[in-house]
Structures are given as structure tokens and as C-alpha cells.
Design a protein around this motif. Sequence first.
Motif, mmCIF file in Angstrom:
data_model
loop_
_atom_site.group_PDB
_atom_site.id
_atom_site.type_symbol
_atom_site.label_atom_id
_atom_site.label_comp_id
_atom_site.label_asym_id
_atom_site.label_seq_id
_atom_site.Cartn_x
_atom_site.Cartn_y
_atom_site.Cartn_z
ATOM 1 N N CYS A 24 -0.627 -3.337 71.537
ATOM 2 C CA CYS A 24 -0.486 -4.217 72.634
ATOM 3 C C CYS A 24 0.383 -5.314 71.699
ATOM 4 O O CYS A 24 0.449 -5.920 72.720
ATOM 5 N N LEU B 34 4.615 -3.288 80.566
ATOM 6 C CA LEU B 34 5.748 -2.670 80.441
ATOM 7 C C LEU B 34 6.075 -1.830 81.593
ATOM 8 O O LEU B 34 5.620 -1.375 82.787
ATOM 9 N N ILE C 61 3.408 -5.486 70.491
ATOM 10 C CA ILE C 61 4.062 -5.809 71.524
ATOM 11 C C ILE C 61 4.504 -7.327 71.244
ATOM 12 O O ILE C 61 5.398 -7.852 72.083
ATOM 13 N N LYS C 62 3.192 -7.419 71.993
ATOM 14 C CA LYS C 62 2.803 -8.999 72.723
ATOM 15 C C LYS C 62 4.165 -10.038 70.721
ATOM 16 O O LYS C 62 4.311 -10.805 71.731
ATOM 17 N N LEU D 33 12.296 -1.820 73.723
ATOM 18 C CA LEU D 33 11.046 -1.305 73.654
ATOM 19 C C LEU D 33 11.556 -0.311 73.084
ATOM 20 O O LEU D 33 11.486 0.738 73.913
ATOM 21 N N LEU E 105 9.847 0.059 67.880
ATOM 22 C CA LEU E 105 7.650 0.436 67.111
ATOM 23 C C LEU E 105 7.685 1.726 67.073
ATOM 24 O O LEU E 105 7.485 2.567 68.004
ATOM 25 N N THR F 252 10.849 0.012 78.565
ATOM 26 C CA THR F 252 9.952 0.227 78.214
ATOM 27 C C THR F 252 9.798 2.137 77.672
ATOM 28 O O THR F 252 10.011 2.710 78.851
ATOM 29 N N MET G 92 9.629 3.042 72.026
ATOM 30 C CA MET G 92 8.259 3.579 71.424
ATOM 31 C C MET G 92 8.852 4.707 70.365
ATOM 32 O O MET G 92 8.624 5.517 71.177
ATOM 33 N N ARG H 241 15.219 -1.939 69.177
ATOM 34 C CA ARG H 241 13.637 -2.096 68.663
ATOM 35 C C ARG H 241 12.627 -1.614 69.064
ATOM 36 O O ARG H 241 12.920 -1.259 69.812
ATOM 37 N N MET I 210 6.354 -8.622 69.498
ATOM 38 C CA MET I 210 7.917 -8.273 69.105
ATOM 39 C C MET I 210 8.346 -9.520 69.754
ATOM 40 O O MET I 210 9.757 -9.221 69.731
ATOM 41 N N PHE I 211 7.591 -9.607 71.422
ATOM 42 C CA PHE I 211 8.311 -10.437 72.262
ATOM 43 C C PHE I 211 8.438 -11.475 72.806
ATOM 44 O O PHE I 211 9.357 -12.153 73.326
#
Length: 521
Positions: free
Chosen positions: A433, A275, A436-437, A307, A335, A228, A309, A333, A439-440
Motif C-alpha cells: 500500500c 484501486l 503504491i502511494k 498500475l 510493481l 490496476t 502488479m 508502471r 508511486m502515484f
Amino acid sequence: MSASYIEQNDTICAVATGMGRSAIAILRVSGPDAISIVDGIFAGRKKVADMETFTAAYGRIVDESEKIIDEAIVLVMKGPHTYTTEDTVEIDLHGGPLVVRSVLELLIRKGARMAEPGEFTKKAFLGGRIDMTEAEAVMDVIDSLSRSALGASMKQLRGELRDKIVELREKLLYETAFIESALDDPENYSLDGYAERLTETLDYISGEIDNLLKTADEGRLIREGIRTVIVGRPNVGKSSMLNRLLGEERAIVTDIAGTTRDTLEEMVDIGGITLRLIDTAGIRDTDDTVERIGVDRAREALNDAELVMFLVDATNGIDEEDMELARQLGGKRVLLLVNKIDSIVKMDASDGKTVADKASIHPAADGTCSQNMMDNAEDRTDIKEPGKYSNNDDLVHIDRLAELKKILEQEETDGLRTLYTSAKTGQGIEELCNIIKEMFFDNSLGNEEDGIIITHTRHKEALIETRNSLGRVRESIEAGVGEDFYTIDLMAAYETLGRIIGETLEDDLADKIFSEFCMGK
Ligand code: GDP
């Protein structure tokens, strides 16, 4: 069992606990002479050799000159019912590094050898107590970075992967044996209609392998963490966010733009997932050479990131620099975190005016209300209830946010999500959190009832190879070649599957796997 092991049938010792200062330290001694060696240094009421297995005794560790080194408790475990399958003695000492080293040296003078990393577990494997998947799981449990990683390792440790592999191998062996028998003894075994039956078995095995392989990508993310990167222009709160996620102050947070000069990598377990967080200097053009290095590293990190951010500053709105950054996130990806949401002045939802107590919501550093921010807020008549920052974009208006999102969409970022956060107050972090869960991972993550998860690349590769071998059996069936051709590829599949559980593992590969273990395990 490898030849090198038989030759190496000596007694090993190591510290099983950490090497720093601690309340107690545990030394482990394992091998045929473990008991007699410890008897040579331990003065207790009984000799270690006379103790019952799985009992402990108090005494003193004394060196050759009868000098007492420390008080100790020894625990005797006689083979074969021990972790290593050999006689094992654990010595609990007071934890000082000097004491621990003296006792280790004493053990070595008495004939023990320093263990290699992972050698205790290697002995367990070679002694047939555990298979390779379980041995690797031991290592993973030690190294576990998150609860889900631990869950996956514990399953593996309980032998669930092994059981599945054994089941599939048995089927392959059965088919091979059947073909060979039929070829040898056609009177008693008929191959009529066999190709269809075999195809069914192949369908089943391939299906199971595909199921395992489907978990491999998630498994790797669980084990190694999601790479990340936190990006954003200076002062949006990247370091603060990193600290918030880490739960402690590690990066230096300052008000001066461009102070995060280097990249910083930290592993963090948030809500059960790991992460691998890389904090970067702001990715932007700069003349400052030192900062430049950070920027280059940041770009590199961005390339590898799974990922991103992307932080923007809710208080300052979004500017050209943010837009430029967004253009560099193509295919990633992303966020999008609209940070500092705690500082946005609340507007009364009914009349679009700011609520009375602006000062308490947006205090300036000296505790008074910042006139600048109030003015700013007056302009944004459409700010509503940002306290409910949740993932609902309609609740807060941030200047040019829609424009920024449009760029991210044009850049074909992968499943863009937006969230309002405050690195300062922790607002939105729990939701982060969960997002992210989502997303993956399939929402099954961390569920004890789940199936087996493949967490090792080594296993994944063996499964792919197995699937290829099975594909060749199918080709042979379709080509209508003789059944004896099937057996070659069936056996190849049997072998590669065996590699996962260490059945057909070459010695050097086993050595490599065990060398990744930590000392004393
Ligand atoms: P970076 O340059 O992006 O790493 O930003 P920093 O983390 O150093 O933060 C810059 C400034 O913004 C610091 O004064 C932080 O205290 C402040 N800050 C960061 N996050 C927040 C937040 O969520 N809310 C508020 N009010 N201030 C924040």
C-alpha cells in the motif's frame, strides 16, 4: 433559477435509505405540500402541521381505509432552514420493502411525486443553499470509495473550492469593471501603467489555477481509483492476491492452472487509496477457447492499466513465460511482486545453510517437509533472512530475478518497484500500500491540511479553459491593443470559472449532473 424548476414546484418523495431489508427505512417528503400530505397518512397525537420545526412524533401510518400500515416516527423540518430549503418531512418506518413501497404509494396517491435521482440535492442547489461544487461533493461523499476520496469530497462540501473560485472571479470582475469605468470616465480612472498591474493579477490567478490543475490527476485517481491489473503466469497467486487485497474470498482460487477464466473488477480501499482492481486470466497464449476470451480481455485491461502488479512465484523461480510477460509491459508502471515468500526456506545468514526447522517454515500440504523444496533450497545458498522480506532485494535470491528486472528496465517500465509478498499470510501487503502511494501521489495524500484537490473532470476542463482565456488577455497586452479587448477574455474567464460553481451553468448541464445522484438524495 431555471424556469422548469418554477413549474416543477411540487412535492417529491423518495426512500432515503437502501431499498433492501434493514432495521428501519427513512422516507423523505419535500415540497410545499409535504406537511399536509403526511398529515393525510399519519395518525399521531398531534397533527404534523402543529408540530414545531425539527421535532419528531410517534404515530401510525394509515391508508384510506383506515388500515394501519406501520408504526412510524415523523420528523418535521420547516423551510427555509432545511436541506432542500422547502418544508421537509422524514418518515422512519420499519424497514420491510413491502411496507416501504406501500407508504410510498400512499404518499403518491395523496399528491406527492416520486423524486428523480438527486432531486433533493438539486432543490438545495436551486434554492441557493449550496453551490454546484457542494452539490457534487454530496454525491461524492455518498459514492466515496476510500478515505482520501471522502476527505477530498468533504473539503469540497465545506466550500473550500467554491471560496477559491469566488475569490478568483471577484478579481476578474474587479479588473473588468475597472477597465469599463476607465473607458467611460477617463477623468477619474487612469489606465496609465494599468497593463502591468493587470499582468500581476493575471500572474496570480493563473498561478492559482495551475495549482488547482496540478491536483487534478491525483484527484481523478482518488475519486475513480487507480486502474490496476494483476498479471502473472498461472498459479503465481493472482486470485489469492486479489482476495488478500479485497480482504475476503471472492475470486475462485484453485490449484489448476488457468482457472481464472474471466476478468473480474473490484474496487478496493487499501490504506486510504482506491484501486480499481482487475483480476485477469493469465496473459499467455492458449488453445482453450473459453480461456482465450479471458486472455483477450486481460490484454485489453492491460492496455488501460495505470498500475500493473506483476506477480512471480518465489517458490518456482522465474521462467521463460515470466520473461515473455515482462516484454509485454513496456511503458507501464510496474510493481513487481515476488509472491509466496512465506514458502521460501530460511537460510541461516551466518553460514548460508538452511535453518534447522525447515519443516515449520516450508510445510507441504500434509504438514511434512517437502523434500523437493528442501532440495531446491539447498541449491540456493544465497537465500538469507527472507522473513525480512522488505523492499531490499539483497535479502532473498530468486532464480533469474535480476534477468527479469533487466527486461522490465529495457522495456522502459515507469519507476519499477519490487516487493516480496505473500498473498497467503499477508506478508508485505502493508508495504505494498505504501509503495503504491509513493508511486502515484505526493506524500501529502490524505492530509487534512492539504490544499483543495480537483476531483472532477468538469472542473478541470473549466480551469483549462479559464487559463486559455487569461492567456489571450496576455496576448492582447503584449500586442498593445486597446484595453476594451481585455474585457472580452476577462469576462470569458469569469464565465468559465462560474461554471464550476454552477453560476453560469446551463440547465441541461445541471440536469445531467443531478441525474448522476442516487435516489433519495
Ligand atoms: P493464480 O492462478 O495466479 O490466480 O493463482 P491462485 O491465486 O489461484 O493461487 C495458486 C496456488 O498458489 C493456490 O494453491 C494458492 O493457495 C497458492 N498461493 C497463492 N499465493 C500464495 C502465497 O503467497 N503463499 C503460498 N504459500 N501459496 C500461495
